[in-house]
Design a protein around this motif. Structure first.
Motif, PDB file in Angstrom:
ATOM      1  N   UNK A  20       0.815  -1.212   0.000  1.00 40.90           N
ATOM      2  CA  UNK A  20       0.000   0.000   0.000  1.00 40.90           C
ATOM      3  C   UNK A  20       0.848   1.260   0.000  1.00 40.90           C
ATOM      4  N   UNK A  21       0.238   2.348  -0.459  1.00 42.13           N
ATOM      5  CA  UNK A  21       0.841   3.664  -0.352  1.00 42.13           C
ATOM      6  C   UNK A  21       0.563   4.187   1.049  1.00 42.13           C
ATOM      7  N   UNK A  22       1.579   4.739   1.696  1.00 43.34           N
ATOM      8  CA  UNK A  22       1.399   5.252   3.050  1.00 43.34           C
ATOM      9  C   UNK A  22       2.221   6.515   3.240  1.00 43.34           C
ATOM     10  N   UNK A  23       1.687   7.422   4.053  1.00 43.60           N
ATOM     11  CA  UNK A  23       2.449   8.595   4.468  1.00 43.60           C
ATOM     12  C   UNK A  23       3.525   8.138   5.448  1.00 43.60           C
ATOM     13  N   UNK A  24       4.729   8.643   5.283  1.00 40.77           N
ATOM     14  CA  UNK A  24       5.817   8.301   6.194  1.00 40.77           C
ATOM     15  C   UNK A  24       5.582   8.916   7.572  1.00 40.77           C
ATOM     16  N   UNK A  25       6.351   8.474   8.550  1.00 39.81           N
ATOM     17  CA  UNK A  25       6.310   9.103   9.861  1.00 39.81           C
ATOM     18  C   UNK A  25       6.937  10.487   9.832  1.00 39.81           C
ATOM     19  N   UNK A  26       6.585  11.322  10.810  1.00 41.32           N
ATOM     20  CA  UNK A  26       7.154  12.658  10.965  1.00 41.32           C
ATOM     21  C   UNK A  26       6.759  13.601   9.828  1.00 41.32           C
ATOM     22  N   UNK A  27       5.501  13.518   9.404  1.00 45.08           N
ATOM     23  CA  UNK A  27       4.949  14.434   8.401  1.00 45.08           C
ATOM     24  C   UNK A  27       3.797  15.192   9.057  1.00 45.08           C
ATOM     25  N   UNK A  28       3.730  16.497   8.811  1.00 42.29           N
ATOM     26  CA  UNK A  28       2.742  17.348   9.476  1.00 42.29           C
ATOM     27  C   UNK A  28       1.628  17.759   8.520  1.00 42.29           C
ATOM     28  N   UNK A  29       0.401  17.691   9.011  1.00 43.53           N
ATOM     29  CA  UNK A  29      -0.784  18.142   8.286  1.00 43.53           C
ATOM     30  C   UNK A  29      -1.501  19.181   9.146  1.00 43.53           C
TER      31      UNK A  29
END
Length: 364
Positions: free
Chosen positions: A196-205
Motif C-alpha cells: 500500500x501507499x502510506x504517508x511516512x512518519x514525521x509528516x505534518x498536516x
C-alpha cells in the motif's frame, strides 16, 4: 462558533485508502528501490503502442525504458520502496489524494476516531449496556448504543456540533508517500501480505476543528438537550488520550508476548505510553490498521465474557487467518494485528504499526 487550529503529525506509516488498487505495469512500474506512478496520457502520447502479431497491445509499463525513468513527464510521482511481487497486475492499495495527486487526511477519518474515543469514555456516564446491541447486521448492531450516547438520530446527534476539516500537508504530487509492505500478524506468524501507499512518519498536516456554539444555546436546549454534554467536546483531547493510552498499553503487551520478530512494534508502543503529552494534545490512531478495538466500544463489550462470545458468534466477527486454527470461546479477540514489515534475507520483521498520529488543538 469556537474554532481551533489543528496540527496532525504522523508517528508511523499512515494509510487512508481511496478505494482504488493500483496495478503493476498498468498504473506503476518498480525499478531499483523506487515505484513510479505512470502518467498514462503523457506516456501513450509520446510512445504509441504497437500490437504484436496476435493483436495484443503492450502494457504501459512495458513501454518504459531505463532511460525514461529520468523523464518526469512520464510519471505522476515516485515512491520510495517497491512491492514484493514483480508480477504484472500485482496490486497496491492507493492513498487518498486531491486532483493534483497530493495526499490529504479526510476530516471524516479524524472525526470518526474522536467519536469512538468520546463514546468509549462516555460509556459509564450514560445509561447504556451491552444488552442494547440488537439487529441482524453487524454493521448496524451498535447503533442503539450510539443513539443513547450521542442522540436519537442525525439531527439530534451531539457531534453535529463538531466540524472537522480535511487536513493538508506536503504540496507536491505524492508528497511524502512511500510504498509499504504490510502483513496481518497473529501472535506466532505473519500472513496475508499487502502492499500500500502510506504517508511516512514525521509528516505534518494542518486543518481546523469548529464547534457550533449555537447548538448549545438556551433556545436549542429544549429540543437537542446538548448542554450537559458540552464538556465532552471541551475535554476532547483529554478523553481521546485516555482512550488511546488504554489501547497503547494493551497493544504493547500483545506485541511483547508474541513472536520476537514483533518486538520493535512493542518498543514503539512503550515509547508512546511514556511520551509527555500536553493538555491540548492527544495520540490518536486513524486509517487502515486501527483494528476492531480502535473502532468499537472495545472493553465495554467484553466485560461479560459469555455475552461477548455470543456477540462474536451471532455477528460472525471472527474470521480465521489462513493456516490458523479456528477460534475457540475464551480465546483473545481480535487475534491479529496489522504492521509495516521490513523484508531482509527473505525474513519479514514487523517494524511499526499503522495510523498513530499526534493531534494538537490551538484555539483561534
Amino acid at each position: 462558533m469556537t474554532v481551533y487550529n489543528v496540527t496532525l503529525k504522523t508517528l508511523c506509516p499512515l494509510h487512508i485508502g481511496d478505494g482504488d488498487e493500483l496495478k503493476q505495469d498498468f498504473d506503476f512500474v518498480a525499478r531499483g528501490n523506487r515505484t513510479y506512478r505512470i502518467n498514462e496520457d503523457a506516456l501513450l502520447t509520446a510512445k504509441v503502442p504497437i500490437p504484436d502479431s496476435g493483436g495484443r497491445y503492450p502494457t504501459p509499463g512495458a513501454l518504459i525504458l531505463e532511460s525514461d525513468l529520468a523523464n518526469e513527464d512520464f510519471f505522476r510521482y515516485t515512491l520510495k520502496g517497491i512491492p514484493r511481487s514483480a508480477k504484472t497486475d500485482a496490486r497496491v492499495k492507493s492513498f487518498i489524494k486531491d486532483i493534483y495527486d497530493r495526499p490529504y487526511i479526510p476530516g471524516s477519518s479524524l472525526k470518526g476516531a474522536l467519536r469512538t474515543a468520546l463514546g468509549w469514555t462516555a460509556w459509564k456516564e450514560t445509561n447504556v449496556s451491552v444488552n442494547d446491541i440488537s439487529g441482524r447486521s453487524r454493521s448496524w448492531a451498535g447503533q442503539p448504543l450510539e443513539r443513547k450516547i450521542f442522540g436519537a438520530n442525525p439531527n439530534m446527534d451531539l457531534l453535529r456540533a463538531l466540524h472537522v476539516s480535511d487536513l493538508f500537508g506536503p504540496q507536491q504530487p505524492g508528497g511524502r508517500l512511500m510504498l509499504v509492505n504490510a502483513q496481518v500478524l497473529t501472535k506466532k506468524s505473519a500472513d496475508s501480505p499487502i502492499e500500500l501507499e502510506a504517508i511516512a512518519g514525521d509528516v505534518t498536516f494542518s486543518g481546523s476543528i469548529t464547534i457550533d456554539d449555537a447548538l448549545f444555546s438556551p433556545m436549542a436546549e429544549p429540543i437537542l438537550h446538548f448542554s450537559n454534554r458540552r464538556r465532552w467536546l471541551d475535554e476532547m483531547m483529554k478523553r481521546a488520550q485516555a482512550h488511546s493510552l488504554a489501547r497503547i498499553n494493551e497493544l504493547a503487551d500483545w506485541f511483547e508476548s508474541s513472536s520476537e520478530n514483533y518486538h520493535a512494534v512493542a518498543r514503539f508502543y512503550r515509547q508512546l505510553a511514556g511520551a509527555g503529552i500536553a493538555e491540548n494534545q492527544a495520540l490518536v490512531q486513524i486509517g487502515w490498521g486501527s483494528g476492531w478495538d480502535g473502532k468499537t466500544f472495545w472493553t465495554h463489550l467484553q466485560q461479560d465474557q459469555n455475552r461477548f462470545e455470543r456477540i462474536v458468534q451471532d455477528y460472525r466477527l471472527h474470521k480465521a487467518a489462513r493456516n490458523s486454527p479456528p477460534r475457540k470461546p475464551g480465546d483473545s479477540f481480535p487475534r491479529s494485528k496489522r504492521a509495516a514489515m521490513i523484508i531482509k534475507d527473505r525474513v519479514a520483521t514487523a517494524a511499526a504499526p499503522f495510523g498513530w498520529v499526534l493531534i494538537e488543538m490551538e484555539k483561534k
